[in-house]
Enzyme design. Structure first.
Site, PDB file in Angstrom:
ATOM      1  CG  ASP A 140      -2.037   1.037   1.127  1.00 37.11           C
ATOM      2  OD1 ASP A 140      -2.441   1.373  -0.001  1.00 37.11           O
ATOM      3  OD2 ASP A 140      -2.477   1.528   2.181  1.00 37.11           O
TER       4      ASP A 140
ATOM      5  CG  ASP B  36       1.056   3.533   8.020  1.00 34.90           C
ATOM      6  OD1 ASP B  36       1.126   3.416   9.259  1.00 34.90           O
ATOM      7  OD2 ASP B  36       0.633   4.558   7.455  1.00 34.90           O
TER       8      ASP B  36
END
Length: 288
Positions: A219, A236
């Site tokens: 992502d 993340d």
């Protein structure tokens, strides 16, 4: 026999209740200041970051954790700023506490693709996660937290630019705070306009090393890359993908390449080309 007078027990009046509310009894399980004792001893050795631990990290059990505010909110987790310090000493450090949301919140709005290949052994658990029951949502939260902590540990040991993973307790990941010593978070790449050529080169190097390990961020974008003192830091990572074993692993690799190369190209970095980067990453990952 002599009569004994009964002692009259007076009930608490409004003034008493007001005073008690303003002066509560101290909780013996809490430190005299701060929000909680350090949770370092609540993690097993495998739930702590790689050794040797950085010298800046406070591991003393006498340390106290103090909440300093929220750094980032998201659909899956919130990130808080935490100070861990030993009272009456100069031993202190800032940590980012990433806390995955509980089952009462809407979890993992795009998790279906990432969760492929992460099935657990017990079919009851797999059914609960598939049906998104309360129990299943808690399992998903735990699974994602564990996946991110494991990814941080692995990438840190490989020398990739990620925050140092301090420890995991349940669905809370404590990691290195990327920012200044006085608590200002490093900017996201999306908010940076200088030194982009160097940042592009750093990112390509990191993505190539990931691909060589058979991994994709999954992502990646200008919003989960931080810039501290001219250096990129990748954050993340709960959805990190094994591009070899995942059914659509190469697609995640291509998407990461497209997202970041398109952003850099839009900022005038002529070397940034989505197709060229995707081809390079596929070759490094030994994919067709």
């Amino acid at each position: 026999m002599p009569k004994h007078s009964k002692t009259r027990i007076r009930g608490l009046d409004a003034d008493d209740l007001e005073w008690l509310a303003a002066n509560p009894e101290p909780d013996p399980d809490l430190p005299p200041s701060g929000d909680r004792w350090s949770t370092w001893d609540q993690s097993t050795p495998t739930e702590r970051g790689p050794k040797p631990h950085p010298v800046w990290l406070v591991t003393e059990l006498a340390a106290v954790d103090t909440e300093l505010g929220i750094l980032k909110t998201g659909k899956e987790a919130d990130v808080h700023l935490l100070s861990r310090a030993v009272p009456d000493t100069d031993r202190a450090c800032l940590l980012a506490a990433k806390r995955y949301r509980d089952s009462e919140h809407r979890l993992f709005h795009r998790d279906a693709g990432y969760l492929e290949g992460r099935a657990v052994k017990e079919s009851r658990m797999n059914r609960a996660m598939a049906k998104r029951t309360s129990f299943g949502m808690r399992l998903i939260a735990s699974q994602w937290a564990q996946a991110e902590f494991s990814a941080l540990c692995r990438l840190w040991e490989l020398g990739l630019p990620v925050p140092y993973p301090v420890q995991i307790v349940g669905t809370e990941i404590l990691q290195e705070f990327i920012g200044t010593s006085d608590g200002f978070a490093a900017p996201r790449l999306a908010n940076v306009s200088e030194g982009l050529e160097s940042l592009w080169e750093q990112l390509v190097e990191a993505m190539v090393r990931l691909a060589h390990e058979g991994l994709a961020h999954g992502d990646l974008s200008a919003y989960n890359l931080l810039v501290r003192d001219g250096r990129l830091v990748i954050i993340d990572l709960p959805q990190i993908v094994d591009v070899i074993s995942h059914p659509t692993g190469p697609d995640f690799l291509d998407r990461d390449a497209r997202n970041v190369a398109t952003w850099f190209a839009s900022k005038g970095v002529t070397a940034a080309d989505p197709d060229t980067l995707a081809t390079l990453l596929r070759r490094e990952a030994r994919l067709p």
